[in-house]
Scaffold this motif. Structure first.
Motif, PDB file in Angstrom:
ATOM      1  N   SER A 591      35.562  49.925  33.527  1.00 25.10           N
ATOM      2  CA  SER A 591      35.146  48.808  34.362  1.00 25.10           C
ATOM      3  C   SER A 591      33.689  49.008  34.778  1.00 25.10           C
ATOM      4  CB  SER A 591      36.051  48.733  35.616  1.00 25.10           C
ATOM      5  OG  SER A 591      35.619  47.706  36.458  1.00 25.10           O
ATOM      6  N   SER A 598      27.233  43.879  31.314  1.00 24.40           N
ATOM      7  CA  SER A 598      27.045  42.506  31.786  1.00 24.40           C
ATOM      8  C   SER A 598      25.612  42.344  32.285  1.00 24.40           C
ATOM      9  CB  SER A 598      28.068  42.201  32.906  1.00 24.40           C
ATOM     10  OG  SER A 598      27.854  40.919  33.417  1.00 24.40           O
ATOM     11  N   ASP A 677      28.131  33.516  25.102  1.00 23.91           N
ATOM     12  CA  ASP A 677      29.590  33.731  25.057  1.00 23.91           C
ATOM     13  C   ASP A 677      29.907  35.165  25.428  1.00 23.91           C
ATOM     14  OD1 ASP A 677      32.362  32.892  24.327  1.00 23.91           O
ATOM     15  OD2 ASP A 677      32.103  34.305  22.666  1.00 23.91           O
ATOM     16  N   GLU A 680      29.609  35.601  29.017  1.00 22.77           N
ATOM     17  CA  GLU A 680      30.745  34.998  29.739  1.00 22.77           C
ATOM     18  C   GLU A 680      31.976  35.883  29.600  1.00 22.77           C
ATOM     19  OE1 GLU A 680      33.276  30.831  29.787  1.00 22.77           O
ATOM     20  OE2 GLU A 680      31.617  31.084  28.401  1.00 22.77           O
ATOM     21  N   ARG A 681      32.239  36.356  28.374  1.00 23.05           N
ATOM     22  CA  ARG A 681      33.416  37.190  28.176  1.00 23.05           C
ATOM     23  C   ARG A 681      33.284  38.516  28.928  1.00 23.05           C
ATOM     24  NH1 ARG A 681      34.846  36.483  21.718  1.00 23.05           N
ATOM     25  NH2 ARG A 681      35.264  34.207  21.807  1.00 23.05           N
ATOM     26  N   THR A 682      32.055  39.016  28.922  1.00 22.29           N
ATOM     27  CA  THR A 682      31.860  40.309  29.619  1.00 22.29           C
ATOM     28  C   THR A 682      32.126  40.134  31.091  1.00 22.29           C
ATOM     29  OG1 THR A 682      30.253  41.009  27.970  1.00 22.29           O
ATOM     30  CG2 THR A 682      30.215  42.201  30.057  1.00 22.29           C
ATOM     31  N   ALA A 683      31.615  39.029  31.609  1.00 24.36           N
ATOM     32  CA  ALA A 683      31.837  38.767  33.025  1.00 24.36           C
ATOM     33  C   ALA A 683      33.330  38.619  33.288  1.00 24.36           C
ATOM     34  CB  ALA A 683      31.073  37.498  33.445  1.00 24.36           C
ATOM     35  N   ASP A 684      33.984  37.871  32.337  1.00 22.81           N
ATOM     36  CA  ASP A 684      35.431  37.669  32.529  1.00 22.81           C
ATOM     37  C   ASP A 684      36.142  39.001  32.426  1.00 22.81           C
ATOM     38  OD1 ASP A 684      37.797  35.899  32.749  1.00 22.81           O
ATOM     39  OD2 ASP A 684      38.215  36.593  30.719  1.00 22.81           O
ATOM     40  N   SER A 685      35.779  39.831  31.411  1.00 32.36           N
ATOM     41  CA  SER A 685      36.439  41.135  31.247  1.00 32.36           C
ATOM     42  C   SER A 685      36.148  42.026  32.448  1.00 32.36           C
ATOM     43  CB  SER A 685      35.946  41.819  29.971  1.00 32.36           C
ATOM     44  OG  SER A 685      36.307  41.054  28.861  1.00 32.36           O
ATOM     45  N   ASP A 687      35.679  40.940  35.428  1.00 33.36           N
ATOM     46  CA  ASP A 687      36.555  40.510  36.528  1.00 33.36           C
ATOM     47  C   ASP A 687      37.969  41.076  36.333  1.00 33.36           C
ATOM     48  OD1 ASP A 687      34.497  39.125  37.698  1.00 33.36           O
ATOM     49  OD2 ASP A 687      35.023  37.207  36.712  1.00 33.36           O
ATOM     50  N   ARG A 688      38.396  41.010  35.056  1.00 35.98           N
ATOM     51  CA  ARG A 688      39.761  41.525  34.827  1.00 35.98           C
ATOM     52  C   ARG A 688      39.805  43.044  34.982  1.00 35.98           C
ATOM     53  NH1 ARG A 688      39.724  37.579  30.686  1.00 35.98           N
ATOM     54  NH2 ARG A 688      39.294  39.170  29.106  1.00 35.98           N
TER      55      ARG A 688
END
Length: 905
Positions: A591, A598, A677, A680-685, A687-688
């Motif tokens: 994480s 990011s 993209d 965005e995915r990195t940010a989403d990952s 967050d997860r």
């Protein structure tokens, strides 16, 4: 000169008077056959005479006639019954026949199917036997009997009538036969027809007038046919003899020179005295013989002889002189030749008369020699064998002898008269019956018809006497029962009313049953259809259960695998939990790295956008170029710029397919887009990833739960294996049950068909029951009325029973011993059915006080046989035993016994 007698002086008036008298008497005498009495064989003082007197006193005058029937059994039965009924329908006639009800003893009258005997008793005097009884019997038999049945009328009366008819016929034949012979003899004697006519007229006048006088005598005494025959013979003989004597003397006197008047006077005086003395002597002898000889037979004969003798004497002394006076002038007219010979005969007769001591022996000795065979003559009573073989009565006797026995022609009668009380006194009939039974065992007895059957009635009478003594108690019980019956009828009426209401309800219920049964019938039809479908479903169920069992087996195998998998799952979860716990630090480190990536991507985005802008401006400048377009490198440059713009993310996009340029495999279409993209995915990952440790902890907690669930799953898998085994066993049982269910459903279809039929019958029966209940309801209404109606009569019956009790008590007080006397049996016999009473009245004198009883003893031999005579002697020796045992006065007679007594007298 002597004066002639009065008839010679007045011949014509005398002749006329005698002519009228002879004509009248001859006219009367023509009907003598109807007035003749049968030949009586009763000899006063004999057992037969005593028995006849007792029978006449106790039973009245009776003439017994037998009727023998022979023929086919069926025709004989039909005509015999009709004949017995016709005879019994006559006035004062009693019949014994094998067709009488309860005629046990009379079975002897039917010796074989093709023969039967009727014994008919006419309540008439013996004098009426010839004129009424036998003709009436023959008339009824002729009217009732037809072929193929043959009838023979017999019995003592019929035989006597036949003998008399034959005697009369023989007399007529003899008279017709003797007339020409007498004429010839007289002509030979007198040689003159006028002279011969005088004895002939005298004989005829004596015979004809004698018949009339005998008919008049029948009103004073019995005259039979034998008397008529002898009177005819004696009248003819005496009339001719007396006339011959006087005419001969008259002719002698005329031959001696006397005139007619003197000759008549001399002949009347001399011959008349002889005639009177001879006639008187003969009449006196016959009268004396009639008083001395036993029985009425010789009395009748004596009467005939006396009538003929006196009449011939009277005619000789009155009519004969008148005839001589009238016929004297022509007496020798038409004289026949041969007078010389006649003179010699007369001279010889005169010489014999002149020497009587020589003439008498010469006449008497030859006469005695002629009469000598008469000493061996057997004189007996009348017998059927005296009739000619062609006579119907003789033929009937022979048929009777062959069919049932000769003794039935003249059975012997035994009569017993009680000295005190009725013949049916207790013990008396039993004693007579025992004597009868002993008599029936005699070898010379063919049958005995007597009162033994009546003695068997004593047992029912004893029962009746006991019932009489129990009558008071029974009457009391009857009154009590009558009261109970009244109350019972009232209760019954109430019950019937309830029954009436219940029948109405029952009829409604039956209608409802019929309706419900119809519905059940429809349901049964549906049931049958359902059973068919159920049978098909049961077959399918059996197949499904088989498949289910197969799946259950696979399920059981899966459960075993599940159990092993659950165990492995539990072990894997334990390892996963350990790995999750060990990877939690790595997740936190990852994480942090994502957070740095990011930030780097955001920083890379600005140069990329700048490179894109510059490429865009380069493409635009290139498009504005006009020189150098034909240069091959211009196209390549334009393609490279456009490709770079596409990689950077310019609006020109990727090169067209036809340009021949293509991006390398695995290169992003747009760097800018890719960066965006990726950012965005990195940010989403990121967050997860920030939430991932918490989730890993949650996952660890969940894994713990899974571990616990895995343990339970393993336990459940084990339980499932056991349950699966149980399910497998249950499925096997269910499969067997499904098969039985299919078989049972198939078998249930046949009862269902019967159920349908039965329900249809129940429906019809319910309808019928409803109709019957309604009909019964109507009949019950009538029953209610019927139960109410007897209430009044029951009260009346109660009063009647009370009066019976009073009458019973009064009867016992007035006649305390009546029920124990013999009159009870007589009353029972007198009030029984006509056929039984008819039979009993011929054995017991029910119509004359019931004090006498008689038996008919039928000998096994003929009436005149020695065996029958000896049987009669034995019966007479046994009579005292019967008299002492029964306390009666007894006698034996009739039939064969009368013949025997007449022979012995």
């Amino acid at each position: 000169m002597r004066r002639p007698p009065l008839p010679a002086r007045r011949p014509w008036p005398i002749l006329a008077a005698w002519a009228v008298a002879v004509a009248i008497l001859a006219l009367l005498g023509s009907g003598i056959a109807a007035r003749l009495a049968p030949t009586s064989l009763l000899v006063p003082g004999t057992p037969s005479a005593r028995a006849h007197a007792m029978l006449e006193r106790q039973f009245g005058n009776q003439v017994v006639v037998t009727v023998l029937l022979e023929g086919p059994p069926r025709a004989l039965d039909r005509q015999g019954r009709r004949l017995a009924a016709a005879l019994a329908g006559e006035r004062a006639v009693r019949v014994m026949s094998p067709w009488q009800p309860g005629s046990g003893e009379l079975a002897v009258l039917r010796p074989r199917p093709g023969a039967a005997l009727l014994v008919v008793s006419f309540q008439r005097s013996e004098a009426a036997a010839m004129s009424e009884v036998v003709p009436a019997a023959k008339r009824i038999v002729a009217a009732q009997v037809r072929g193929p049945v043959h009838a023979y009328v017999g019995g003592v009366a019929a035989i006597a009538v036949a003998l008399q008819e034959n005697a009369l016929a023989a007399t007529r034949h003899a008279e017709l036969l003797v007339a020409p012979i007498l004429i010839i003899v007289l002509l030979l004697v007198f040689r003159s027809p006028p002279a011969a006519a005088i004895p002939l007229l005298m004989g005829a006048a004596t015979v004809l007038a004698g018949r009339g006088l005998l008919l008049l005598s029948t009103y004073l005494m019995p005259i039979n046919a034998i008397a008529v025959a002898i009177a005819s013979m004696m009248g003819l003989a005496l009339g001719v003899d007396y006339a011959l004597l006087m005419v001969s003397r008259f002719r002698q006197e005329r031959a001696a020179g006397a005139d007619s008047e003197e000759a008549i006077a001399t002949a009347a005086r001399a011959a008349g005295r002889t005639i009177v003395v001879a006639g008187a002597t003969l009449a006196l002898v016959m009268v004396s013989a009639a008083f001395v000889a036993p029985g009425d037979l010789l009395s009748s004969v004596a009467a005939g002889v006396v009538v003929s003798t006196l009449l011939s004497v009277l005619l000789a002394v009155s009519l004969l002189p008148a005839l001589l006076a009238i016929l004297a002038p022509g007496l020798e007219r038409w004289h026949l030749p041969g007078s010389g010979r006649r003179s010699r005969l007369l001279n010889l007769a005169g010489a014999a008369i002149a020497r009587p001591w020589i003439a008498i022996p010469a006449i008497v000795i030859p006469m005695l020699a002629i009469a000598a065979p008469a000493g061996a003559l057997r004189i007996g009573p009348p017998d059927p064998h005296q009739l000619p073989p062609s006579d119907p009565t003789r033929q009937g006797f022979e048929a009777l002898r062959q069919a049932i026995g000769p003794g039935w022609a003249a059975p012997i009668a035994v009569i017993a008269t009680a000295k005190q009380g009725p013949i049916s006194a207790p013990g008396r009939l039993a004693a007579i019956s025992r004597w009868q039974d002993r008599l029936a065992r005699d070898p010379d007895v063919a049958a005995v018809i007597g009162p033994s059957a009546l003695s068997r009635a004593e047992a029912p009478l004893d029962k009746a006497r006991r019932a009489y003594r129990q009558a008071p108690a029974r009457l009391t019980r009857a009154r009590h029962d009558l009261t109970a019956l009244g109350s019972g009828l009232a209760r019954a009426s109430q019950g019937v009313e309830r029954l009436w209401a219940g029948l109405g309800e029952g009829a409604g219920g039956a209608e409802r049953i019929a309706a419900a049964t119809r519905e059940a019938h429809a349901g049964a039809e549906r049931l049958g259809s359902g059973l068919g479908r159920a049978s098909d479903g049961a077959g399918r169920l059996s197949g499904g259960i088989s498949r289910t069992a197969h799946g259950q087996r696979r399920l059981l195998a899966g459960q075993r695998r599940l159990s092993r998998g659950a165990q492995r799952l539990a072990a894997g979860l334990r390892r996963l939990d350990r790995e999750l716990r060990s990877s939690l630090g790595e997740v936190r480190a990852l994480s942090a790295r994502l957070a740095r990536w990011s930030a780097w991507l955001r920083e890379l985005r600005v140069p990329t956008e700048l490179a894109g802008a510059r490429l865009e401006s380069g493409i635009a400048a290139l498009d504005q170029m006009t020189v150098g377009r034909e240069d091959p490198r211009y196209a390549q440059l334009e393609a490279a710029l456009r490709e770079a713009a596409a990689l950077v993310g310019l609006p020109g996009g990727p090169p067209a397919a036809g340009d021949g340029a293509a991006l390398p495999s695995g290169v992003a279409i747009s760097v800018a887009g890719a960066l965006a993209d990726l950012e965005e995915r990195t940010a989403d990952s990121l967050d997860r990833m920030r939430a991932l440790p918490e989730r890993v902890e949650q996952l660890s907690a969940a894994v713990k739960k899974l571990r616990r669930g895995g343990g339970r799953l393993a336990a459940g898998a084990r339980a499932g294996r056991r349950g699966g085994a149980a399910i497998s066993a249950a499925l096997r049982r269910l499969r067997g049950g499904s098969r039985r269910l299919a078989t049972g459903l198939a078998e249930a279809q046949a009862p269902e068909a019967r159920l349908t039929t039965g329900l249809g019958a129940i429906t019809a029966g319910a309808d019928h029951l409803s109709a019957g209940l309604r009909e019964g309801r109507g009949e019950t209404g009538k029953l209610i009325d019927g139960l109410r109606r007897p209430q009044g009569p029951l009260h009346h019956y109660g009063l009647v029973l009370h009066s019976y009790q009073r009458d019973y008590q009064e009867f016992r007080e007035r006649s305390p011993g009546a029920i124990d006397s013999g009159y009870l049996l007589l009353t029972a016999l007198d009030g029984t059915v006509p056929g039984v009473r008819e039979e009993a009245s011929q054995l017991v004198n029910l119509d004359r006080g019931g004090r006498a009883v008689r038996m008919l003893v039928v000998p096994r031999s003929g009436p005149s046989s020695d065996a029958t005579r000896h049987l009669g002697e034995r019966l007479q020796r046994r009579l005292p035993v019967l008299a002492r045992a029964s306390g009666t006065e007894v006698a034996i007679g009739e039939g064969a016994q009368s013949l025997a007594d007449y022979t012995n007298a």
